[in-house]
Design a protein around this motif. Structure first.
Motif, mmCIF file in Angstrom:
data_model
loop_
_atom_site.group_PDB
_atom_site.id
_atom_site.type_symbol
_atom_site.label_atom_id
_atom_site.label_comp_id
_atom_site.label_asym_id
_atom_site.label_seq_id
_atom_site.Cartn_x
_atom_site.Cartn_y
_atom_site.Cartn_z
ATOM 1 N N ALA A 108 69.937 48.327 13.968
ATOM 2 C CA ALA A 108 69.852 49.020 12.671
ATOM 3 C C ALA A 108 70.897 50.116 12.504
ATOM 4 O O ALA A 108 71.199 50.514 11.388
ATOM 5 C CB ALA A 108 68.461 49.613 12.507
ATOM 6 N N THR A 147 65.711 47.034 4.402
ATOM 7 C CA THR A 147 66.383 48.325 4.524
ATOM 8 C C THR A 147 66.805 48.873 3.161
ATOM 9 O O THR A 147 67.006 48.113 2.203
ATOM 10 C CB THR A 147 67.637 48.176 5.419
ATOM 11 O OG1 THR A 147 68.417 49.357 5.324
ATOM 12 C CG2 THR A 147 68.505 47.005 4.986
ATOM 13 N N ARG A 173 79.855 46.436 6.229
ATOM 14 C CA ARG A 173 78.418 46.641 6.345
ATOM 15 C C ARG A 173 77.633 45.407 5.883
ATOM 16 O O ARG A 173 76.397 45.369 6.029
ATOM 17 C CB ARG A 173 77.960 47.851 5.505
ATOM 18 C CG ARG A 173 78.500 49.185 5.987
ATOM 19 C CD ARG A 173 78.091 50.294 5.044
ATOM 20 N NE ARG A 173 76.817 50.874 5.405
ATOM 21 C CZ ARG A 173 76.665 52.045 5.991
ATOM 22 N NH1 ARG A 173 77.711 52.798 6.251
ATOM 23 N NH2 ARG A 173 75.475 52.499 6.301
ATOM 24 N N ASN A 221 73.192 61.944 16.554
ATOM 25 C CA ASN A 221 74.568 62.393 16.831
ATOM 26 C C ASN A 221 74.678 63.906 16.803
ATOM 27 O O ASN A 221 75.219 64.517 17.724
ATOM 28 C CB ASN A 221 75.512 61.839 15.761
ATOM 29 C CG ASN A 221 76.340 60.687 16.293
ATOM 30 O OD1 ASN A 221 76.007 60.106 17.323
ATOM 31 N ND2 ASN A 221 77.418 60.364 15.603
ATOM 32 N N THR A 233 80.234 66.332 14.032
ATOM 33 C CA THR A 233 81.206 65.547 13.255
ATOM 34 C C THR A 233 80.619 65.113 11.925
ATOM 35 O O THR A 233 79.889 64.117 11.853
ATOM 36 C CB THR A 233 81.622 64.290 14.042
ATOM 37 O OG1 THR A 233 80.408 63.614 14.418
ATOM 38 C CG2 THR A 233 82.434 64.618 15.273
ATOM 39 N N GLN A 235 81.075 63.331 8.556
ATOM 40 C CA GLN A 235 82.040 62.379 7.991
ATOM 41 C C GLN A 235 82.283 62.723 6.525
ATOM 42 O O GLN A 235 81.338 62.989 5.774
ATOM 43 C CB GLN A 235 81.501 60.950 8.154
ATOM 44 C CG GLN A 235 81.470 60.566 9.652
ATOM 45 C CD GLN A 235 80.831 59.223 9.922
ATOM 46 O OE1 GLN A 235 80.272 58.594 9.033
ATOM 47 N NE2 GLN A 235 80.904 58.792 11.176
ATOM 48 N N ARG A 242 71.309 61.741 2.252
ATOM 49 C CA ARG A 242 70.339 60.819 2.861
ATOM 50 C C ARG A 242 68.983 61.516 2.817
ATOM 51 O O ARG A 242 68.892 62.738 2.740
ATOM 52 C CB ARG A 242 70.674 60.541 4.336
ATOM 53 C CG ARG A 242 71.938 59.724 4.576
ATOM 54 C CD ARG A 242 71.830 58.305 4.058
ATOM 55 N NE ARG A 242 72.998 57.504 4.410
ATOM 56 C CZ ARG A 242 74.120 57.459 3.698
ATOM 57 N NH1 ARG A 242 74.243 58.178 2.599
ATOM 58 N NH2 ARG A 242 75.133 56.693 4.087
ATOM 59 N N ASP A 302 80.526 53.594 2.920
ATOM 60 C CA ASP A 302 79.387 54.475 3.222
ATOM 61 C C ASP A 302 78.715 54.888 1.907
ATOM 62 O O ASP A 302 79.360 55.461 1.033
ATOM 63 C CB ASP A 302 79.891 55.717 3.971
ATOM 64 C CG ASP A 302 78.743 56.610 4.394
ATOM 65 O OD1 ASP A 302 77.718 56.070 4.842
ATOM 66 O OD2 ASP A 302 78.865 57.843 4.259
ATOM 67 N N ARG A 306 71.468 58.521 -1.345
ATOM 68 C CA ARG A 306 70.327 57.653 -1.029
ATOM 69 C C ARG A 306 69.047 58.476 -1.041
ATOM 70 O O ARG A 306 68.952 59.506 -0.368
ATOM 71 C CB ARG A 306 70.519 57.015 0.333
ATOM 72 C CG ARG A 306 69.505 55.929 0.593
ATOM 73 C CD ARG A 306 69.674 55.337 1.939
ATOM 74 N NE ARG A 306 70.803 54.429 2.065
ATOM 75 C CZ ARG A 306 71.351 54.126 3.233
ATOM 76 N NH1 ARG A 306 70.903 54.682 4.327
ATOM 77 N NH2 ARG A 306 72.344 53.276 3.289
#
Ligand SMILES: O=c1ccn([C@@H]2O[C@H](COP(=O)(O)OP(=O)(O)O[C@H]3OC[C@@H](O)[C@H](O)[C@H]3O)[C@@H](O)[C@H]2O)c(=O)[nH]1
Length: 586
Positions: A108, A147, A173, A221, A233, A235, A242, A302, A306
């Motif tokens: 996932a 998903t 993706r 992460n 990090t 991005q 999210r 990306d 969401r």
């Protein structure tokens, strides 16, 4: 706008569903519900297993190829009579007799599903076909974990189930998002064509214990980077959003969906929305305020935003998430430090931060327990515990906390005494701080108790296991010296008693040193006084072999025999008195 029927609201059935196993309808023998979980060794799957195993009427079969999952996530169930683990890749057919299928199998995390995209799409398409074939053959109900990525880079915000998505069909993706879209199509086609009972959950970003530290997803992460003292990090551009759902909430939603009557698709996620920069700031503030936040290049396609619209989940499942990321980030970080550290130490990549080396390594359990004790004293964890909305969240937190510590013990004989004292310290603190017993009692019904079928708890079980395995004198002496606390906390069990007998009984295979024998007897005296406990006769027999116990044993035995006679006499006198005192009726 699409017709409702294309969104799974009013499906037409052309065939009746296949019949479930005849055992389901048998009159005299109600068989257990047999449930297959594909991908059950993974992050979400293993939590689902834990929750389903809590129900003694469930038998669980897990099929996993361990590409991203791990046996480690299920180790507490391995060997359990209601549990079976199979190494199996869902791209191959599987023949098992089951009543329900939770089909989770598929990498996932973006870095894992992009690693072998052909395999990812095979897993989604062939894997789902295989599971649907199985469901059809045995008449099982099947739930697919789809998903939020089926919405692609969404143009509608937040995303309701009726939104058809904005997906790049040829992007990097696509193996995952198009794969899941095909899987959803297959589910509905089997439903319409063969009458299969289907359920589809669209899972949004989820986080929690057992996330793989190196799985590349943003929460794990950032936490790993902060712990290692590396820059976080983010991005680019960092404004992408999210919504993060805690795993226990998600599992709750999955089970409700499976048990309910709606086919879905249903969004399962937490509507609390964060930008990635906000998330980085939160992690930085909680773990390492001096860590740097670094902007890095993003990956293609990306999604820029969401957030689930969970109106349907609220209406048809009565479900909504309870854990908030911000509150829970504290909890999560607190409880996962141990595991993250363990994994980091195990991978020995020289990245272990000072913090981990000083407090978390297996060689330094004492420092670790002191650190956590300090935390507890600073009211940090206890406040979080009290703040958690429901008992299962508290239970999960404590279970994770102690499981981590227990697992940290490498040199078990040496470490156990520290573990035991730590466990008791925590209990004492909780006991002192907690105003109501109800709160405390919720801590003791850990799922592992189902292994033994009694309302006991993980401490007692863990400690008994260790006592029986180790038979080390210092441990055996240390434990009974603390045992009174167990009684105060009403944590005594038959298994504990049997274990203590095994140390107390002369001639037993583990005939212990005299000091241990005494300690075990004393514990038995405290926990199960002779005379009051049904096995008093066995106890008396063993005790009579020890002359120094004769006076107390005999006295207790006499009291035990005398008490019932005395009470029945009293009862008789009172009842006769009552009859005499009553005026005779005509
Ligand atoms: O180190 C990082 C990792 C990720 N990110 C960003 O964080 C955001 C979230 O990325 P993640 O990799 O955690 O997860 P994604 O949202 O891309 O995919 C997720 O979507 C829903 C699930 O169904 C998928 O299984 C899951 O992987 C992205 O915008 C990404 O660019 C960072 O800023 N830094």
């Amino acid at each position: 706008m699409a017709a409702d029927s294309s969104n799974g609201n009013h499906q037409t059935k052309t065939k009746p569903p296949p019949l479930p196993s005849p055992l389901r309808f048998s009159k005299f023998f109600q068989s257990n519900m047999r449930i297959l979980i594909t991908g059950g060794a993974g992050f979400i799957g293993s939590h689902l297993v834990d929750r389903l195993m809590e129900n003694e009427k469930n038998e669980i079969i897990v099929a996993d190829n361990y590409f991203t999952g791990s046996k480690d996530n299920l180790k507490k169930w391995i060997g359990h009579p209601r549990f079976e683990l199979i190494r199996h890749d869902v791209t191959e057919p599987l023949l098992v007799e089951v009543d329900q299928i939770y089909h989770l199998a598929c990498p996932a995390s973006p870095i894992f599903y992009k690693y072998n995209p052909v395999k990812t799409i095979k897993t989604n398409v062939i894997g789902t076909l295989n599971m649907l074939g199985l469901a059809k053959r045995v008449g099982a109900r099947i739930l697919l974990t789809s998903t939020s990525e089926v919405y692609g880079d969404p143009l509608e915000h937040p995303q309701p189930e009726t939104y058809w998505g904005n997906v790049n069909p040829i992007g990097v993706r696509s193996c995952y998002d198009e794969g899941k879209r095909v899987a959803e199509t297959l589910m509905f086609d089997y439903h319409r064509q063969h009458g299969l009972e289907i359920r589809i959950a669209r899972i949004f970003n989820t986080y929690g214990p057992r996330m793989n530290i190196d799985d590349g997803r943003v929460v794990s992460n950032f936490i790993a980077q902060a712990l290692r003292g590396e820059p976080l990090t983010v991005q680019a551009p960092g404004t992408q959003t999210r919504s993060f759902c805690y795993v226990s909430d998600l599992v709750d939603g999955l089970i409700r969906l499976m048990e309910g009557q709606n086919t879905g698709p249903i969004n399962l996620g937490n509507p609390g929305e964060f930008t990635m920069l906000e998330l980085a700031e939160t992690v930085k503030e909680l773990i390492k305020p001096d860590v740097e936040i670094k902007m890095v290049e993003n990956t293609p396609d990306d999604p820029r935003q969401r957030k689930p619209d969970i109106t349907k989940a609220k209406e048809v499942l009565g479900w909504e998430p309870k854990v908030k990321l911000r509150d829970d980030a504290n909890v999560w970080i607190g409880i996962r430090l141990g595991c993250i550290a363990r994994e980091t130490v195990a991978s020995s990549q020289g990245l272990v931060s000072d913090f981990i080396r000083n407090h978390q390594s297996s060689a330094n359990l004492d420092a670790f327990s002191q650190a956590i004790e300090k935390k507890l004293q600073r009211n940090c964890v206890i406040n979080l515990l009290l703040a958690l909305a429901n008992s299962s969240q508290r239970r999960n937190l404590l279970q994770e906390l102690f499981a981590d510590i227990a697992l940290e013990v490498d040199d078990r004989a040496k470490g156990l005494t520290q573990y035991v004292s730590f466990a008791f310290k925590v209990h004492s603190i909780l006991r002192l701080r907690s105003k109501n017993w109800e709160l405390l009692e919720t801590f003791y019904s850990f799922p592992k108790c189902f292994l033994y079928g009694s309302p006991t708890d993980i401490f007692v079980i863990e400690l008994i296991d260790q006592l029986q395995k180790l038979k080390e004198e210092p441990v055996l002496l240390h434990y009974p010296s603390k045992i009174k606390v167990l009684q105060e906390l009403r944590m005594t069990t038959t298994r504990l008693e049997v274990c203590l007998y095994s140390f107390a009984s002369p001639g037993s295979p583990m005939y212990p040193a005299r000091a241990v024998c005494h300690a075990a007897w004393e514990s038995l005296d405290i926990l199960y006084p002779v005379g009051r406990y049904p096995r008093h006769l066995i106890s008396l027999f063993f005790r009579l072999l020890y002359p120094w116990y004769w006076p107390s044993s005999c006295w207790n035995f006499v009291v035990f025999c005398f008490k019932p006679i005395f009470y029945s006499l009293l009862k008789f006198i009172f009842s006769s008195w009552g009859k005499l005192a009553k005026p005779k009726s005509s």
